[in-house]
Structure formats: structure tokens, C-alpha cells
Write an enzyme that holds these catalytic residues in place. Structure first.
Site: not given
Length: 272
Positions: A157, A219, A255
Site C-alpha cells: 500500500s 483491485e 487490497h
């Protein structure tokens, strides 16, 4: 019935240590270290530095410990694992918004989301990178038998964004760079400029690095466009000399759920 819980004691992961590290900039980090329980090779152990260490250190350590028992089958050899986190019992700290970003967010963040991101400082990536290179890594190398030619940086991330920033601006600091679901959208104009400058550097023939980018299948349709931005960047990187680049999309993962399969694949990529 007899009470079987009367001898309860705290559990710790075998072969791990934890300590607090105060940087020269007076920032506090919680560092976890896992050391293989065997004689190191002459060149030292490979080492993996994990961002957001509070959240994934245990998962990575156990994966290395189990899979490295049979490296001829798994492709994973015994390695030192360093989790770089913060003095908190939570899996994530708000301090990451400063350490992993290069500037203010270029997206609109709802005030009730992103763990208080709107109220946090941003733009400390270069300061944090200098901490890793000039303070933490020397401390590790003075204490443990480390192969300085087999060093990996893993981030997910915002941590994945930081991994790309490190690759583009300091490509010799590590040999392997693993960016999971990198938040390119957060500082998109900055990271794209750094990528462009990095491509020019690749043309000199002086760059040699292994790069793995992984995302969850779900995603690809995220509103931040995180999946497509990552895939497009990988497509560009694969054309550059000196780089060994892999892209993996994990089926039916999002995610957060992408982390366990990404970790397993990353170990084979980094430690083969």
C-alpha cells in the site's frame, strides 16, 4: 472440569527479538528481528526489511521458518527478517503517512476514512529512507551476519509506494524491491517524475535490481485505480535494461487479503 489455563504465559515467536530504535530525527521505531537457528553461510544470511512491521512481521517470519526447512523444494533459504514498525499494539500507525509519502496526498481523502490520514503530516519519505540506510542497516550489519548483496525491501500500500520511491531514487540501497498494491495514486505526479528520471539512469547500464509488483484481482476495479496504475508501471519497467521485473495478480483477492499470498510469492522471488 479441571482448569487447563492456569499456567498461561505470554507467547513469543522462536528466534525473534524486539527493541526500540530512536532515529537521529528523534522518531521512535519498534524493530522486530528474526534470526535463523543455524550456522550462517560464509557470506552471511540474506535479509528482508519489512515496512509496516507491526502488521506482517509474524506472518513473514513463520513463512520463512517453515519453508526454509526444505529449500530444495520451496526455493526459500534461511534469512534474517527485520520488521520496521512503531511503538504501538495496533497493526498500523498513523506515523506511516509521513514516513512513506513524498508530499501531500494528490487525492481527496474522506475525513472519516484512511485512519486519520487527513490530519497527519506527509512528505517524510526521504528522511525515512536515510534512517533505513544510514542508521538501521548499519546497526543490523554490526550485530548480525548479513549478506549485503542479498537485501530486500518489502512494502504494501503506502509502503509499496515507498518501495518504488526507493527503487527510483536510490536503486543501489537494496537488490530486491517488492511493492504490494502500491498507492501510486497518493503521490502520482511525484512518483511518475521519479520513474522518468530512473528510466534515464537505466540507459547508462549501471542499474541491476529485481522488482516484484503484486496486486489483488479485485483491485483492478478499485476507485483509486491502484491496480491499473501498478500494471501500467510494470509494463514500462519491463522494457528497461538491468531490471528483472515480475507482476502478479492474485485471483479473488483485495487490497488487504492479498498480503498472505503476496508474502509467500515474495519469499521465492527474493530468496531463490
Amino acid at each position: 472440569m479441571k482448569n487447563v489455563l492456569t499456567n498461561e504465559i505470554p507467547f513469543t515467536i522462536t528466534g525473534t527479538n524486539q527493541f526500540t530504535f530512536e532515529s537521529e530525527k528523534n522518531r521512535l521505531y519498534q524493530i522486530h528481528v528474526s534470526i535463523p537457528n543455524e550456522v550462517p553461510p560464509e557470506t552471511g544470511f540474506p535479509i528482508i526489511y519489512l515496512l509496516d512491521g507491526n502488521s506482517i512481521f509474524g506472518t513473514v517470519v513463520e513463512a520463512v521458518r517453515i519453508q526454509s526447512r526444505k529449500p530444495e523444494k520451496t526455493g526459500v533459504i534461511p534469512s534474517i527478517v527485520v520488521g520496521v514498525g512503531y511503538p504501538t499494539s495496533e497493526p498500523f500507525s498513523k506515523e506511516r503517512f509521513y514516513d512513506y509519502t513524498m508530499g501531500e496526498p494528490e487525492i481527496e481523502i474522506p475525513s472519516n476514512k484512511m485512519d486519520g490520514a487527513t490530519s497527519q503530516r506527509h512528505g517524510g519519505a526521504d528522511e525515512f529512507l536515510q534512517f533505513l540506510q544510514n542508521e538501521l542497516k548499519p546497526a543490523m550489519e554490526q550485530t548480525y551476519p548479513i549478506d549485503q548483496k542479498k537485501q530486500t525491501l518489502f512494502g504494501h500500500s503506502l509502503g509499496g509506494l515507498f518501495v518504488l520511491h526507493t527503487l527510483f531514487t536510490r536503486p543501489t540501497f537494496f537488490q530486491t524491491y517488492i511493492a504490494g498494491s502500491p498507492s501510486i495514486h497518493w503521490n502520482q505526479s511525484i512518483i511518475l517524475k521519479e520513474e522518468s528520471q530512473f528510466h534515464q539512469l537505466c540507459e547508462t547500464g549501471e542499474i541491476e535490481a529485481n522488482v516484484l509488483v503484486g496486486i489483488g484481482e479485485l483491485e483492478r476495479w478499485h476507485h483509486t485505480n491502484v491496480g491499473e496504475l501498478a500494471k501500467s508501471m510494470v509494463d514500462r519497467l519491463t522494457t528497461r535494461s538491468g531490471l528483472k521485473v515480475e507482476f502478479i495478480q492474485f485471483e479473488n483477492e483485495g487490497h488487504v487479503s492479498v498480503l498472505p499470498p503476496l508474502i509467500t510469492r515474495s519469499l521465492r522471488f527474493a530468496l531463490r
